[in-house]
Design a protein around this motif. Structure first.
Motif, PDB file in Angstrom:
ATOM      1  N   CYS A   1       0.822  -1.205   0.000  1.00  0.00           N
ATOM      2  CA  CYS A   1       0.000   0.000   0.000  1.00  0.00           C
ATOM      3  C   CYS A   1       0.854   1.253   0.000  1.00  0.00           C
ATOM      4  O   CYS A   1       2.063   1.215   0.275  1.00  0.00           O
ATOM      5  N   VAL A   2       0.204   2.374  -0.304  1.00  0.00           N
ATOM      6  CA  VAL A   2       0.781   3.707  -0.145  1.00  0.00           C
ATOM      7  C   VAL A   2      -0.170   4.495   0.749  1.00  0.00           C
ATOM      8  O   VAL A   2      -1.373   4.567   0.465  1.00  0.00           O
ATOM      9  N   VAL A   3       0.354   5.062   1.831  1.00  0.00           N
ATOM     10  CA  VAL A   3      -0.444   5.855   2.761  1.00  0.00           C
ATOM     11  C   VAL A   3      -0.228   7.330   2.436  1.00  0.00           C
ATOM     12  O   VAL A   3       0.905   7.767   2.225  1.00  0.00           O
ATOM     13  N   VAL A   4      -1.312   8.096   2.402  1.00  0.00           N
ATOM     14  CA  VAL A   4      -1.242   9.520   2.054  1.00  0.00           C
ATOM     15  C   VAL A   4      -1.684  10.368   3.236  1.00  0.00           C
ATOM     16  O   VAL A   4      -2.740  10.122   3.838  1.00  0.00           O
ATOM     17  N   THR A   5      -0.874  11.357   3.571  1.00  0.00           N
ATOM     18  CA  THR A   5      -1.208  12.328   4.596  1.00  0.00           C
ATOM     19  C   THR A   5      -0.596  13.660   4.178  1.00  0.00           C
ATOM     20  O   THR A   5      -0.180  13.810   3.024  1.00  0.00           O
ATOM     21  N   ASN A   6      -0.503  14.638   5.079  1.00  0.00           N
ATOM     22  CA  ASN A   6       0.167  15.893   4.729  1.00  0.00           C
ATOM     23  C   ASN A   6       1.675  15.772   4.929  1.00  0.00           C
ATOM     24  O   ASN A   6       2.129  14.944   5.721  1.00  0.00           O
ATOM     25  N   ASN A   7       2.451  16.619   4.255  1.00  0.00           N
ATOM     26  CA  ASN A   7       3.904  16.465   4.279  1.00  0.00           C
ATOM     27  C   ASN A   7       4.498  16.590   5.679  1.00  0.00           C
ATOM     28  O   ASN A   7       5.449  15.877   6.010  1.00  0.00           O
ATOM     29  N   TYR A   8       3.951  17.463   6.521  1.00  0.00           N
ATOM     30  CA  TYR A   8       4.488  17.615   7.866  1.00  0.00           C
ATOM     31  C   TYR A   8       4.255  16.366   8.718  1.00  0.00           C
ATOM     32  O   TYR A   8       4.962  16.123   9.705  1.00  0.00           O
ATOM     33  N   HIS A   9       3.274  15.567   8.352  1.00  0.00           N
ATOM     34  CA  HIS A   9       2.855  14.400   9.130  1.00  0.00           C
ATOM     35  C   HIS A   9       3.395  13.091   8.563  1.00  0.00           C
ATOM     36  O   HIS A   9       3.295  12.051   9.200  1.00  0.00           O
ATOM     37  N   ALA A  10       4.012  13.148   7.371  1.00  0.00           N
ATOM     38  CA  ALA A  10       4.368  11.924   6.652  1.00  0.00           C
ATOM     39  C   ALA A  10       5.367  11.066   7.411  1.00  0.00           C
ATOM     40  O   ALA A  10       5.195   9.835   7.508  1.00  0.00           O
ATOM     41  N   PHE A  11       6.421  11.654   7.958  1.00  0.00           N
ATOM     42  CA  PHE A  11       7.451  10.846   8.603  1.00  0.00           C
ATOM     43  C   PHE A  11       6.928  10.180   9.871  1.00  0.00           C
ATOM     44  O   PHE A  11       7.176   9.004  10.115  1.00  0.00           O
ATOM     45  N   ARG A  12       6.190  10.925  10.691  1.00  0.00           N
ATOM     46  CA  ARG A  12       5.651  10.297  11.915  1.00  0.00           C
ATOM     47  C   ARG A  12       4.630   9.213  11.560  1.00  0.00           C
ATOM     48  O   ARG A  12       4.566   8.173  12.223  1.00  0.00           O
ATOM     49  N   ALA A  13       3.836   9.457  10.515  1.00  0.00           N
ATOM     50  CA  ALA A  13       2.907   8.425  10.065  1.00  0.00           C
ATOM     51  C   ALA A  13       3.670   7.187   9.595  1.00  0.00           C
ATOM     52  O   ALA A  13       3.229   6.051   9.817  1.00  0.00           O
ATOM     53  N   ALA A  14       4.837   7.401   8.972  1.00  0.00           N
ATOM     54  CA  ALA A  14       5.661   6.273   8.536  1.00  0.00           C
ATOM     55  C   ALA A  14       6.195   5.500   9.737  1.00  0.00           C
ATOM     56  O   ALA A  14       6.251   4.255   9.717  1.00  0.00           O
ATOM     57  N   LEU A  15       6.600   6.220  10.790  1.00  0.00           N
ATOM     58  CA  LEU A  15       7.062   5.552  12.013  1.00  0.00           C
ATOM     59  C   LEU A  15       5.937   4.710  12.619  1.00  0.00           C
ATOM     60  O   LEU A  15       6.157   3.577  13.069  1.00  0.00           O
ATOM     61  N   THR A  16       4.731   5.268  12.625  1.00  0.00           N
ATOM     62  CA  THR A  16       3.581   4.535  13.154  1.00  0.00           C
ATOM     63  C   THR A  16       3.249   3.340  12.269  1.00  0.00           C
ATOM     64  O   THR A  16       2.921   2.256  12.766  1.00  0.00           O
ATOM     65  N   ALA A  17       3.332   3.525  10.955  1.00  0.00           N
ATOM     66  CA  ALA A  17       3.060   2.421  10.023  1.00  0.00           C
ATOM     67  C   ALA A  17       4.033   1.275  10.250  1.00  0.00           C
ATOM     68  O   ALA A  17       3.649   0.098  10.185  1.00  0.00           O
ATOM     69  N   ARG A  18       5.278   1.593  10.517  1.00  0.00           N
ATOM     70  CA  ARG A  18       6.260   0.544  10.805  1.00  0.00           C
ATOM     71  C   ARG A  18       5.908  -0.166  12.107  1.00  0.00           C
ATOM     72  O   ARG A  18       6.026  -1.399  12.207  1.00  0.00           O
ATOM     73  N   ARG A  19       5.478   0.599  13.108  1.00  0.00           N
ATOM     74  CA  ARG A  19       5.161   0.011  14.409  1.00  0.00           C
ATOM     75  C   ARG A  19       3.974  -0.955  14.316  1.00  0.00           C
ATOM     76  O   ARG A  19       3.966  -1.999  14.984  1.00  0.00           O
ATOM     77  N   VAL A  20       2.984  -0.633  13.498  1.00  0.00           N
ATOM     78  CA  VAL A  20       1.812  -1.515  13.373  1.00  0.00           C
ATOM     79  C   VAL A  20       1.970  -2.511  12.224  1.00  0.00           C
ATOM     80  O   VAL A  20       1.049  -3.243  11.901  1.00  0.00           O
ATOM     81  N   ARG A  21       3.175  -2.516  11.603  1.00  0.00           N
ATOM     82  CA  ARG A  21       3.542  -3.486  10.570  1.00  0.00           C
ATOM     83  C   ARG A  21       2.688  -3.368   9.305  1.00  0.00           C
ATOM     84  O   ARG A  21       2.216  -4.366   8.756  1.00  0.00           O
ATOM     85  N   ILE A  22       2.507  -2.130   8.882  1.00  0.00           N
ATOM     86  CA  ILE A  22       1.885  -1.868   7.581  1.00  0.00           C
ATOM     87  C   ILE A  22       2.924  -2.133   6.496  1.00  0.00           C
ATOM     88  O   ILE A  22       4.065  -1.685   6.600  1.00  0.00           O
ATOM     89  N   ARG A  23       2.540  -2.835   5.436  1.00  0.00           N
ATOM     90  CA  ARG A  23       3.452  -3.096   4.326  1.00  0.00           C
ATOM     91  C   ARG A  23       3.280  -1.998   3.267  1.00  0.00           C
ATOM     92  O   ARG A  23       2.474  -2.131   2.338  1.00  0.00           O
TER      93      ARG A  23
END
Length: 335
Positions: free
Chosen positions: A262-284
Motif C-alpha cells: 500500500c501507499v499511505v497519504v497524509t500531509n507532508n508535515y505528518h508523513a514521517f511520523r505516520a511512517a514511524l507509526t506504520a512501521r510500528r503496526v507493521r503496515i506493508r
C-alpha cells in the motif's frame, strides 16, 4: 583522512539502514551523527594544519550559529503570533511561540550564569543548555530526514492507497488540509493505475463528537464529486487517531489481499511520523505527503516532533536525566 572514518562509517550504516527500512527514527539520528562527525573532522584537520583557517572556521561557525538562533527565534515568534490570529488559542497552536520563548529563556539563563557566577545558577544553566542542545539536535535530525523521506520515491506497485482523515469543517465539509490529501491520493492512485495495477482507495477516519458523519464518508463523497469512481473506494469509519487509521485500514487490506502492498497519504508535515507509526503496526507500505500551507507547517512540525519524543519517551527520559545529572555535577564542581 583517518579523522573522517567515523563519519564515513556512520554514513554507511545510514545507507544500509535506509535500504532495509526507511521508516525508522534511528535513520535520522545516525545521519545527524554522521554530519556532526564530518564537521568535527573538518575542523580538526584545519586546526591541526597550524594555519589561521581553523580559527577562522571555528569563529565563523559560532557567528553563523548565533545568527541562526536569532533568526530562528524571530521566525518562531512571528509564526506563533500568526498561528494565534488564524487558528485560535488552542494549546497545539502555541508551540511556535513557546519554542521562541524557550530559546530566549535558555539564552538569558546562560548569560546570567556567566555574569553572576553563582554555583546553583551555573548548574541550572548547564543542565538547561545541555537539554537545549539535545532537543535541537534531535529536531534538526527529524526535520532533515523528514524532508529526505518525503522525496524518496515509492517504486513498487501497490494494491491500496490509504488516505488518512484530519477532521471536518462544520461537521460535514472536507477542509483544504484534507482536500490536499485526497488530491494527492488521487494522483498516487492514477500513477499506480498507469503501471498496470488496479488499486483500491481507502478513506480512513471515524466520526468525531462534533461531526455529523464519519470523516471517511465525507472524504469518499468529496472524491466522487471530483470524478473518482465510487466502486474503487473503501471506507474505514471507526478510527479516531493515526494509529487506529492504520490498524483498521490494515485489517481491511489483509482481508481483501493478505500479501498486499500500500501507499499511505497524509500531509507532508505528518508523513514521517505516520511512517514511524506504520512501521510500528507493521503496515506493508510507505507514506507520502501532500502540500501544506506555509504558515501552518512550522507549528505542525513542532507538534509532530513532540509526538515522536513521546513515542520514544523511555530513551528520552533516560538521556535527559543524564543531562540533568551533568548539571548537578557542574554545580558540585564550581560550588
Amino acid at each position: 583522512m583517518l579523522a573522517y572514518a567515523p563519519a564515513a562509517l556512520l554514513l554507511l550504516v545510514f545507507c544500509v539502514s535506509v535500504l532495509h527500512d526507511r521508516r525508522k527514527f534511528s535513520n535520522a539520528v545516525v545521519l545527524g551523527l554522521a554530519v556532526l562527525c564530518a564537521l568535527a573532522a573538518w575542523l580538526y584537520e584545519l586546526i591541526r594544519s597550524d594555519s589561521t583557517s581553523g580559527v577562522v572556521a571555528a569563529w565563523s561557525l559560532l557567528v553563523v550559529g548565533a545568527v541562526a538562533v536569532l533568526l530562528l527565534t524571530y521566525f518562531l515568534f512571528v509564526n506563533g503570533v500568526r498561528m494565534l490570529r488564524r487558528e485560535g488559542r488552542s494549546p497545539a497552536n502555541l508551540l511556535s511561540l513557546a519554542a521562541a520563548l524557550s530559546i530566549v529563556g535558555v539564552v538569558a539563563l546562560l548569560a546570567a550564569a556567566v555574569s553572576v557566577r553563582n554555583p546553583v545558577l551555573t548548574g541550572v544553566a548547564a543542565a538547561a543548555g545541555g537539554l537545549a542542545l539535545y532537543f535541537s539536535f534531535l529536531f534538526l535530525c527529524f526535520v532533515c530526514y523528514a524532508f529526505l523521506y518525503g522525496r524518496l520515491r515509492v517504486r513498487r506497485k501497490a494494491d491500496f492507497v490509504v488516505v488518512l482523515g484530519s477532521g471536518l469543517i462544520g461537521g460535514t465539509t472536507v477542509p483544504p488540509l484534507l482536500a490536499s490529501r485526497l488530491k494527492r491520493g488521487q494522483d498516487v492512485h492514477a500513477r499506480l493505475a498507469k503501471r498496470g495495477g488496479s488499486p483500491l482507495l481507502i478513506t480512513s477516519g471515524g466520526q468525531g463528537p462534533d461531526e455529523e458523519l464519519p470523516e471517511s464518508h465525507a472524504m469518499a463523497d468529496h472524491l466522487v464529486a471530483e470524478g473518482f469512481p465510487a466502486h474503487l473506494i473503501r471506507r474505514e469509519d471507526r478510527s479516531t487517531s493515526t494509529e487506529e487509521n492504520l490498524r483498521f485500514s490494515k485489517a481491511i487490506m489483509e482481508e481483501a489481499k493478505p500479501d498486499y502492498r500500500c501507499v499511505v497519504v497524509t500531509n507532508n508535515y505528518h508523513a514521517f511520523r505516520a511512517a514511524l507509526t506504520a512501521r510500528r503496526v507493521r503496515i506493508r507500505g510507505q507514506v507520502v505527503g501532500s502540500p501544506t500551507a506555509a504558515y501552518f507547517w512550522p507549528n505542525a512540525t513542532l507538534r509532530e516532533f513532540a509526538a515522536v519524543l513521546v513515542d520514544y519517551k523511555r530513551i528520552n527520559v533516560v538521556l535527559c536525566s543524564l543531562i540533568v545529572l551533568g548539571g548537578v555535577l557542574v554545580w558540585w564542581a564550581v560550588r
